[in-house]
Scaffold this motif. Structure first.
Motif, short mmCIF file in Angstrom:
data_model
loop_
_atom_site.label_atom_id
_atom_site.label_comp_id
_atom_site.label_asym_id
_atom_site.label_seq_id
_atom_site.Cartn_x
_atom_site.Cartn_y
_atom_site.Cartn_z
N GLN A 113 0.82 -1.22 0.00
CA GLN A 113 0.00 0.00 0.00
C GLN A 113 0.86 1.27 0.00
O GLN A 113 0.51 2.27 -0.64
N THR A 114 1.98 1.23 0.71
CA THR A 114 2.90 2.37 0.71
C THR A 114 3.49 2.58 -0.69
O THR A 114 3.59 3.72 -1.17
N SER A 117 0.96 4.13 -3.00
CA SER A 117 0.83 5.56 -2.72
C SER A 117 1.98 6.35 -3.34
O SER A 117 1.78 7.43 -3.92
N SER A 120 1.54 6.52 -7.09
CA SER A 120 0.42 7.38 -7.50
C SER A 120 0.90 8.82 -7.70
O SER A 120 0.40 9.54 -8.58
N GLN A 121 1.88 9.24 -6.90
CA GLN A 121 2.43 10.59 -7.04
C GLN A 121 3.26 10.71 -8.31
O GLN A 121 3.24 11.75 -8.97
N TYR A 127 -2.67 8.06 -12.75
CA TYR A 127 -2.97 7.12 -11.66
C TYR A 127 -4.45 6.75 -11.66
O TYR A 127 -5.33 7.61 -11.75
#
Length: 281
Positions: A113-114, A117, A120-121, A127
Motif C-alpha cells: 500500500q505504501t 501511494s 500514484s504521485q 494514476y
C-alpha cells in the motif's frame, strides 16, 4: 531397472505480478496528438517502481536456470525429466529458492500500500486505483511451486480393453518413451558441445577476453552429468571424463597468463569439439 524407477517428471510453476497496465486512453491521446493512423503503439503504465520487484524477479530467474540445468527435456507440456540420482539435490535447492522467493514476496506485500501511494504521485494524472489488485489479493499474484509425477508406464491401465487395443497402446507408449528419452540424452551431448565450443572459440582467439565462468561452467557440467545420464551411456561418460581431465585442470588465471597453457587447452578443446560434433547432428 526400468526408466520409471530411475526418473520422474517435474513441472515448475513460477508466476509474478508484472505491475504494468495498458492505458487505452493514454494510448489514444498520444495517437491523436501525433495523428497516428491505425495501430502504432501502446502506452503501458508502470504501477510499482521496478526496483521494488527486482529481488523477486532475480530469484525467479535463478530458479528457472537451476531447473533447466538440473533436468532434461521430456514432453511439450512443460514437464521435464528429473533423475532419481539428482532428486535430493534438486529438492534441497528448490526449497532454498522457494524460501527466498516467499520471503521477498511477503516483504513486498507488507509494503504494497505504501508503494502504491508512492507510485500514484509519480503517475500523477495517469494514476487509477482500479489498476491495482486489492491488498488482500496481491499475494496470490505470485506463485512458486513444483509438481512431481511418475513417468507413464505402458503397463499402467485402469480400464478394460480388448487385448489387441492394449498391445497397440503399450507399443505407442513405449515408442514415444524411446523418442523422448533419445531427445533427453541428446541434450546432454548438446550441453557438452556448447561449453566446449565456447571454450575453443575464446581460447583460439589470442585477443579474446573471457570470464572465469569459461572454466567454471565446464566444471559444473561435468560434475552434474553423471546425475543426468539416464541410460548410463558409456560413450557420454567417457567423453565427460576426457573433458574433465583435459579442459578443467588449468585455472582461468593460467589460461590468461600463460600463452603455452592457453594454446594447449585450445588445441584440446578443438580436438574434443570435433569428436563431439558427431553426437549433436
Amino acid at each position: 531397472m526400468q526408466l520409471q524407477d530411475r526418473a520422474m517428471l517435474v513441472f515448475l510453476t513460477i508466476s509474478q505480478w508484472t505491475a504494468r497496465k495498458h492505458d487505452k486512453k493514454a494510448s489514444q491521446d498520444i495517437a491523436s496528438k501525433y495523428q497516428v493512423r491505425g495501430e502504432a503503439g501502446k502506452y503501458h503504465k508502470i504501477l510499482i517502481a521496478k526496483e521494488e520487484l527486482q529481488a523477486i524477479k532475480k530469484i525467479a530467474g535463478q530458479a528457472r536456470s537451476f531447473h533447466y540445468e538440473n533436468t532434461l527435456p521430456w514432453s511439450d507440456d512443460g514437464n521435464r525429466i528429473l533423475t532419481a540420482d539428482n532428486y535430493f539435490t534438486y529438492a534441497a535447492e528448490f526449497q532454498k529458492l522457494k524460501a527466498a522467493f516467499d520471503s521477498h514476496v511477503s516483504e513486498f506485500c507488507r509494503q504494497y500500500q505504501t508503494l502504491v501511494s508512492m507510485q500514484s504521485q509519480r503517475l500523477n494524472g495517469l494514476y487509477d486505483p482500479a489498476d491495482y489488485p486489492d491488498p488482500s489479493l496481491i499475494h496470490h499474484k505470485f506463485k512458486f511451486n513444483m509438481l512431481i509425477t511418475p513417468l507413464p508406464d505402458s503397463d499402467d491401465f485402469r480400464v478394460k480393453m480388448q487385448q489387441q487395443e492394449i498391445t497397440r497402446i503399450q507399443q505407442d507408449i513405449s515408442s514415444r518413451e524411446r523418442e523422448l528419452l533419445a531427445k533427453a540424452m541428446k541434450e546432454c551431448w548438446t550441453r557438452l558441445y556448447d561449453v566446449v565450443r565456447h571454450m575453443s572459440e575464446k581460447l583460439s582467439d589470442q585477443e579474446a577476453t573471457f570470464r572465469d565462468s569459461l572454466v567454471g561452467n565446464i566444471i559444473k557440467l561435468v560434475q552434474l552429468l553423471p546425475k543426468l545420464n539416464l541410460t548410463h551411456d558409456q560413450e557420454l561418460e567417457s567423453m565427460r571424463k576426457q573433458i574433465e581431465s583435459k579442459l578443467t585442470l588449468a585455472t582461468p588465471e593460467e589460461l590468461r597468463n600463460s600463452p603455452r597453457v592457453r594454446k594447449n587447452v585450445a588445441e584440446e578443446a578443438s580436438s574434443i569439439l570435433e569428436n563431439l560434433s558427431g553426437y549433436v547432428q
